[in-house]
Design a protein around this motif. Structure first.
Motif, short mmCIF file in Angstrom:
data_model
loop_
_atom_site.label_atom_id
_atom_site.label_comp_id
_atom_site.label_asym_id
_atom_site.label_seq_id
_atom_site.Cartn_x
_atom_site.Cartn_y
_atom_site.Cartn_z
N GLN A 1 18.86 5.02 11.44
CA GLN A 1 18.63 5.89 10.28
C GLN A 1 17.13 5.95 9.99
O GLN A 1 16.60 5.24 9.13
N TRP A 2 16.42 6.82 10.71
CA TRP A 2 14.98 6.95 10.48
C TRP A 2 14.68 7.52 9.09
O TRP A 2 13.59 7.31 8.56
N GLY A 3 15.63 8.20 8.51
CA GLY A 3 15.41 8.79 7.20
C GLY A 3 15.28 7.78 6.08
O GLY A 3 14.87 8.15 4.97
N ASN A 4 15.59 6.50 6.36
CA ASN A 4 15.44 5.48 5.32
C ASN A 4 13.98 5.34 4.88
O ASN A 4 13.69 5.07 3.71
N TYR A 5 13.07 5.53 5.83
CA TYR A 5 11.65 5.33 5.52
C TYR A 5 11.10 6.39 4.57
O TYR A 5 10.54 6.04 3.51
N PRO A 6 11.21 7.67 4.88
CA PRO A 6 10.70 8.65 3.90
C PRO A 6 11.45 8.61 2.58
O PRO A 6 10.84 8.82 1.52
N ALA A 7 12.76 8.31 2.62
CA ALA A 7 13.53 8.25 1.37
C ALA A 7 13.06 7.09 0.50
O ALA A 7 12.91 7.24 -0.72
N ALA A 8 12.79 5.94 1.12
CA ALA A 8 12.35 4.77 0.35
C ALA A 8 10.94 4.97 -0.19
O ALA A 8 10.65 4.64 -1.35
N LEU A 9 10.06 5.53 0.62
CA LEU A 9 8.66 5.65 0.23
C LEU A 9 8.40 6.77 -0.76
O LEU A 9 7.32 6.84 -1.34
N THR A 10 9.37 7.65 -0.95
CA THR A 10 9.22 8.71 -1.95
C THR A 10 10.01 8.42 -3.21
O THR A 10 9.91 9.17 -4.18
N ALA A 11 10.81 7.34 -3.21
CA ALA A 11 11.57 6.99 -4.42
C ALA A 11 10.63 6.54 -5.53
O ALA A 11 10.89 6.76 -6.71
N LEU A 12 9.52 5.91 -5.15
CA LEU A 12 8.45 5.52 -6.07
C LEU A 12 7.14 6.00 -5.46
O LEU A 12 7.07 6.23 -4.24
N PRO A 13 6.07 6.11 -6.25
CA PRO A 13 4.80 6.60 -5.69
C PRO A 13 4.11 5.55 -4.82
O PRO A 13 3.05 5.01 -5.17
N PHE A 14 4.72 5.23 -3.67
CA PHE A 14 4.15 4.20 -2.79
C PHE A 14 2.81 4.63 -2.21
O PHE A 14 1.98 3.78 -1.86
N GLY A 15 2.58 5.93 -2.07
CA GLY A 15 1.28 6.38 -1.61
C GLY A 15 0.17 5.91 -2.55
O GLY A 15 -0.88 5.44 -2.10
N ARG A 16 0.41 6.03 -3.85
CA ARG A 16 -0.55 5.56 -4.84
C ARG A 16 -0.67 4.03 -4.80
O ARG A 16 -1.77 3.49 -4.92
N PHE A 17 0.45 3.35 -4.61
CA PHE A 17 0.43 1.90 -4.52
C PHE A 17 -0.42 1.43 -3.34
O PHE A 17 -1.23 0.49 -3.47
N PHE A 18 -0.26 2.08 -2.20
CA PHE A 18 -1.03 1.71 -1.02
C PHE A 18 -2.53 1.99 -1.22
O PHE A 18 -3.37 1.21 -0.80
N LEU A 19 -2.84 3.10 -1.86
CA LEU A 19 -4.24 3.42 -2.12
C LEU A 19 -4.86 2.39 -3.05
O LEU A 19 -5.97 1.88 -2.79
N ASN A 20 -4.16 2.05 -4.14
CA ASN A 20 -4.68 1.05 -5.07
C ASN A 20 -4.87 -0.30 -4.38
O ASN A 20 -5.89 -0.98 -4.60
N THR A 21 -3.92 -0.69 -3.57
CA THR A 21 -4.01 -1.99 -2.89
C THR A 21 -5.15 -2.00 -1.89
O THR A 21 -5.84 -3.00 -1.74
#
Length: 280
Positions: free
Chosen positions: A60-80
């Motif tokens: 289920q490759w779709g788990n990754y985009p679904a999980a990472l878009t459920a919360l603003p993980f892009g912003r989390f990664f940038l802040n970290t």
């Protein structure tokens, strides 16, 4: 001839035994990570099956985009990344300058001051959380990059590590530089630092890993989602999807990837630094 063959056979056996021992030690460390990757590719209900499945029936490759878009993980990664990057630069700079002073400069009370620095290592980090928060709160830095970064810029362990390494550098190199008219800053910048790249890389890798997985201080120093970091985001994500293990593992695997990239990028210097920064 027979003795030479015997010695060669003995070395081969020892190499195989050593390799087998390393493999046995590596398996308990690698297997959990591999199972985490496998779980991240499973269906939600497949991960809850008893006995647990070791491999996904259908990836289920779709788990990754679904999980990472459920919360603003892009912003989390940038802040970290900003948080960890600034702390790495700060700790390497402060640790190198302080370690050089303790290793090479002579001033009254140097050794006593160094012991006082080391005594800070005995203080539990959690004891300092409230004073640190009061400090950034007084400056109005709560929920900002300044508050998140400022109290992490000095590493006593980093000072100790680099001091031990600087003491292994022959003084003859510094004396030769002084004969050429170089001052202390020129010696530090042009002689000591270039020779200390393995130790600096070791400190940088450890500092990056420590800040990337930092949870408690960012949890206290930040309040808004826009200033959240990866570890705080993973904790919030666990609360939202506590029964969906594939989503949680997908987010966790993604959080580990930058650490692997940093280690492999600095592997040559890192391993050399581990060998050279022995405690004298």
């Amino acid at each position: 001839m027979r003795r030479a063959l015997g010695r060669g056979w003995g070395r081969g056996v020892r190499a195989w035994v050593a390799g087998g021992a390393v493999l046995l030690l590596a398996i308990p460390m690698v297997v959990p990570f591999l199972y985490m990757v496998s779980t991240s590719l499973m269906d939600e209900f497949e991960a809850l099956r008893s006995p647990p499945a070791l491999l996904p029936a259908h990836v289920q490759w779709g788990n990754y985009p679904a999980a990472l878009t459920a919360l603003p993980f892009g912003r989390f990664f940038l802040n970290t990344a900003i948080f960890a990057g600034c702390v790495v630069v700060g700790q390497v700079a402060t640790s190198a300058t302080a370690a050089y002073a303790f290793a090479r400069l002579r001033f009254p009370g140097r050794d006593r001051l160094f012991l006082a620095y080391l005594s800070v290592l005995m203080v539990p980090a959690i004891v300092l959380l409230i004073p640190r928060f009061l400090f950034i709160n007084a400056l109005g830095w709560v929920d900002s990059y300044a508050g998140l970064i400022s109290t992490e810029l000095v590493s006593v362990w980093g000072i100790f590590l680099l001091r031990q390494f600087f003491q292994t550098i022959p003084r003859d190199l510094e004396d030769a530089a002084r004969l050429d008219g170089a001052g202390e800053w020129a010696i530090f910048w042009r002689v000591v630092l270039p020779l200390s790249r393995p130790a600096l890389a070791t400190l940088a890798v450890f500092a990056f890993v420590d800040q990337w997985k930092n949870f408690l201080w960012p949890l206290i120093a930040t309040r808004s989602t826009e200033m959240g970091v990866v570890e705080v985001g993973l904790a919030a994500f666990h609360g939202l999807y506590y029964a969906n293990w594939p989503y949680q593992m997908a987010a966790a695997v993604t959080a580990v990837v930058p650490l692997l990239l940093v280690f492999f990028a600095a592997q040559r210097y890192f391993m050399r630094g581990i060998q050279l920064t022995g405690l004298k």
